[in-house]
Design a protein around this motif. Structure first.
Motif, PDB file in Angstrom:
ATOM      1  N   CYS A 129     -38.502  -2.194   7.917  1.00  0.00           N
ATOM      2  CA  CYS A 129     -37.837  -1.930   6.633  1.00  0.00           C
ATOM      3  C   CYS A 129     -36.968  -3.119   6.244  1.00  0.00           C
ATOM      4  O   CYS A 129     -36.593  -3.924   7.088  1.00  0.00           O
ATOM      5  N   ASN A 131     -38.706  -0.810   1.460  1.00  0.00           N
ATOM      6  CA  ASN A 131     -37.957  -1.970   0.974  1.00  0.00           C
ATOM      7  C   ASN A 131     -36.968  -1.499  -0.084  1.00  0.00           C
ATOM      8  O   ASN A 131     -37.371  -0.955  -1.114  1.00  0.00           O
ATOM      9  N   GLN A 140     -40.885   1.165  -2.319  1.00  0.00           N
ATOM     10  CA  GLN A 140     -40.091   0.022  -2.718  1.00  0.00           C
ATOM     11  C   GLN A 140     -39.134   0.470  -3.815  1.00  0.00           C
ATOM     12  O   GLN A 140     -39.566   0.989  -4.852  1.00  0.00           O
TER      13      GLN A 140
END
Length: 105
Positions: A66, A85, A103
């Protein structure tokens, strides 16, 4: 330590245990910049990158690979599944679970 993946279940178990001191575990491969606060019971798995001015709350679980961007805040009992992310200046609320490969910009 409590490594239950589901955030609300992890919180319930820890609250039932009462006044117990928990270890914080950080894999040696994790890259952590300066000015990072990591609270009790956090687990940070291998391949993760934690950039500058981050706050990681109690019993946060950050899975493999991560990235957490600058000035992010992860409140207590957050779970990041693998390859999440998170961009900078982001706040993730208590007991939030972020799915694999997500994300957040």
């Amino acid at each position: 330590m409590c490594a239950i993946g589901f955030a609300k279940t992890r919180k319930a178990v820890i609250e039932k245990l009462g006044n117990v001191k928990f270890a914080t575990l950080i894999d040696p491969s994790v890259i952590i910049s300066k000015n990072v606060t990591i609270e009790e019971g956090a687990i940070i798995c291998g391949g993760t990158i934690i950039t500058i001015d981050i706050t990681i709350g109690r019993h946060v679980l950050i899975n493999l690979d991560c990235t957490v961007g600058h000035k992010a805040v992860l409140r207590d009992f957050v779970t990041l599944y693998p390859s999440v992310n998170i961009g900078g200046i982001t706040e993730i609320g208590e007991c939030t679970e972020i799915g694999t490969g997500t994300q957040i910009i």
